[in-house]
Write a protein that holds these residues in place. Structure first.
Motif: not given
Length: 199
Positions: A78-84, A112-115, A118-122, A160-169
């Motif tokens: 994720x880059x600011x709530x959108x794809x890179x 996707x992955x976010x930090x 609630x960093x914009x995964x969906x 439900x929209x896809x697999x994700x992980x949380x990377x930490x800040x």
């Protein structure tokens, strides 16, 4: 046998790890699976200074690869709530495939992955899925057959929209077993649909 492409961009390795799990799931359904990454657009010196993971084994994809598969599962951070921008730049080059309808009817999905939680995964998943819908693809998410996305006993990605992980800040958290299992589940489900449609 259905052919599945796992196409991804991973700056720090989290999405790369998810991509391998998605591939495991797709292979378990009997699909032929390739993992490829989009070209890195950040200059190498800056990428090194920024701590990018530059030793990724997946070969670099070219746009022409996409029409050779029955399913394409796309992942990126994720880059600011959108794809890179790297992933967007690659998909933006697929106008010729779009014009010819070369991807119509293929099965697609996103991860996707976010930090942060609630960093914009969906929103990021939807930014990828929007592209796939424009290509005429049939979208398969991470359905609630994967109950791990509903866990409350641990911090976990998955929707439900896809697999994700949380990377930490700081990027120090690696995908959990629950998140990897969600990625495997989605990969298997997408491969099963592709086999039914194209196998």
């Amino acid at each position: 046998m259905a052919k599945v492409l796992i196409l991804y961009h991973s700056a720090y390795g989290h999405v790369e790890t998810l991509a391998k799990a998605v591939a495991e799931g797709a292979r378990s359904a009997g699909a032929e699976v390739d993992i490829k990454r989009v070209p890195e657009t950040v200059p190498e010196e800056l990428a090194r200074k920024s701590g990018f993971k530059l030793d990724q084994e997946a070969p670099v994809a070219v746009i022409g690869d996409l029409e050779n598969y029955d399913a394409i599962i796309v992942g990126g951070g994720t880059r600011f709530g959108r794809m890179s921008s790297q992933l967007a730049t690659f998909l933006d080059q697929a106008g010729g495939l779009w014009m010819r309808g070369a991807l119509h009817g293929k099965v697609g999905g996103a991860f996707t992955s976010t930090g942060t939680q609630h960093g914009g995964q969906e929103v990021t998943l939807f930014s990828i899925i929007t592209n796939l819908l424009h290509f005429g693809m049939t979208i398969v998410g991470l359905n609630y057959g994967f109950q791990g996305q509903m866990r409350l006993d641990e911090v976990t990605g998955g929707s439900p929209y896809g697999a994700t992980t949380i990377a930490g800040g700081d990027g120090s958290r690696q995908p959990s077993e629950n998140e990897l299992e969600g990625a495997r589940y989605q990969g298997r489900t997408i491969a099963e649909v592709a086999i039914k449609l194209h196998g």
